[in-house]
Design a protein around this motif. Structure first.
Motif, PDB file in Angstrom:
ATOM      1  N   THR A  41       0.837  -1.195   0.000  1.00  0.00           N
ATOM      2  CA  THR A  41       0.000   0.000   0.000  1.00  0.00           C
ATOM      3  C   THR A  41       0.874   1.248   0.000  1.00  0.00           C
ATOM      4  OG1 THR A  41      -1.712  -1.175   1.238  1.00  0.00           O
ATOM      5  CG2 THR A  41      -1.842   1.218   1.235  1.00  0.00           C
ATOM      6  N   LYS A  42       0.606   2.146  -0.953  1.00  0.00           N
ATOM      7  CA  LYS A  42       1.381   3.382  -1.060  1.00  0.00           C
ATOM      8  C   LYS A  42       0.812   4.446  -0.127  1.00  0.00           C
ATOM      9  CE  LYS A  42       3.001   3.082  -5.804  1.00  0.00           C
ATOM     10  NZ  LYS A  42       3.051   3.747  -7.116  1.00  0.00           N
ATOM     11  N   TYR A  71       3.203  -0.977   4.413  1.00  0.00           N
ATOM     12  CA  TYR A  71       3.082   0.232   3.602  1.00  0.00           C
ATOM     13  C   TYR A  71       4.435   0.616   3.004  1.00  0.00           C
ATOM     14  CZ  TYR A  71      -1.079   0.562   6.515  1.00  0.00           C
ATOM     15  OH  TYR A  71      -2.254   0.282   7.165  1.00  0.00           O
ATOM     16  N   LYS A 146      -5.186   3.037  -1.213  1.00  0.00           N
ATOM     17  CA  LYS A 146      -5.518   1.649  -0.886  1.00  0.00           C
ATOM     18  C   LYS A 146      -5.374   0.789  -2.124  1.00  0.00           C
ATOM     19  CE  LYS A 146      -8.768   2.952   2.704  1.00  0.00           C
ATOM     20  NZ  LYS A 146     -10.146   2.910   3.153  1.00  0.00           N
ATOM     21  N   ARG A 147      -4.832  -0.365  -1.913  1.00  0.00           N
ATOM     22  CA  ARG A 147      -4.685  -1.287  -3.039  1.00  0.00           C
ATOM     23  C   ARG A 147      -6.041  -1.871  -3.382  1.00  0.00           C
ATOM     24  NH1 ARG A 147      -1.905  -6.294   0.184  1.00  0.00           N
ATOM     25  NH2 ARG A 147      -3.201  -5.921   1.965  1.00  0.00           N
TER      26      ARG A 147
END
Length: 149
Positions: A41-42, A71, A146-147
């Protein structure tokens, strides 16, 4: 008749671009980020090296391996004018290892003696332009992507 007026600075809702419109701007500066973590997750984070809240946030991430595994943090240095950190931001980006320099300044409270490379001014300006477009007004300013499942 003597009197005075007292005005309160009430927090105002600031309209934000939806993530679908913000993400393309963030992606234009992603290559300038100082990256910490390996998670799927970025998380885009705008920080000021002299901001106490930014320092606390970076320390938290640096100390917590679980957060770094969940993250990937993309840190962008963006000055809060009251801290006068423009020179330090340039020194961090000019360092041979900017992430290490960032940690030395923000976590270990060290000063940098690095010279400023004039080529970093373009990077700093581009980050600043994106931050202004997205109306980033506090630090740390966090945008999580969010992925998709």
């Amino acid at each position: 008749m003597n009197g005075f007026f007292l005005y309160a600075n009430e927090p105002q809702d600031r309209p934000k671009l939806p993530l679908s419109q913000s993400l393309p701007y963030l992606q234009t500066i992603e290559h300038d980020a100082l990256i910490l973590g390996e998670g799927p997750t970025k998380v885009y984070v705008f920080i000021d090296p002299y901001c106490p809240n930014s320092r606390n946030f970076l320390s938290l991430i640096d100390e917590n391996s679980k957060m770094r595994s969940k993250y990937t943090y993309y840190f962008f240095l963006y000055e809060l004018k009251r801290f006068n950190s423009a020179e330090m931001i340039a020194k961090i980006y000019s360092s041979s290892n900017p992430l290490d320099a960032l940690k030395r300044v923000m976590i270990q409270d060290q000063n940098l003696s690095d010279t400023i490379n004039p080529s970093v001014s373009g990077k700093i300006a581009q980050i600043s332009n994106v931050a202004q477009t997205l109306d980033i007004y506090k630090r740390p300013y966090i945008i999580m992507v969010k992925r998709e499942k």
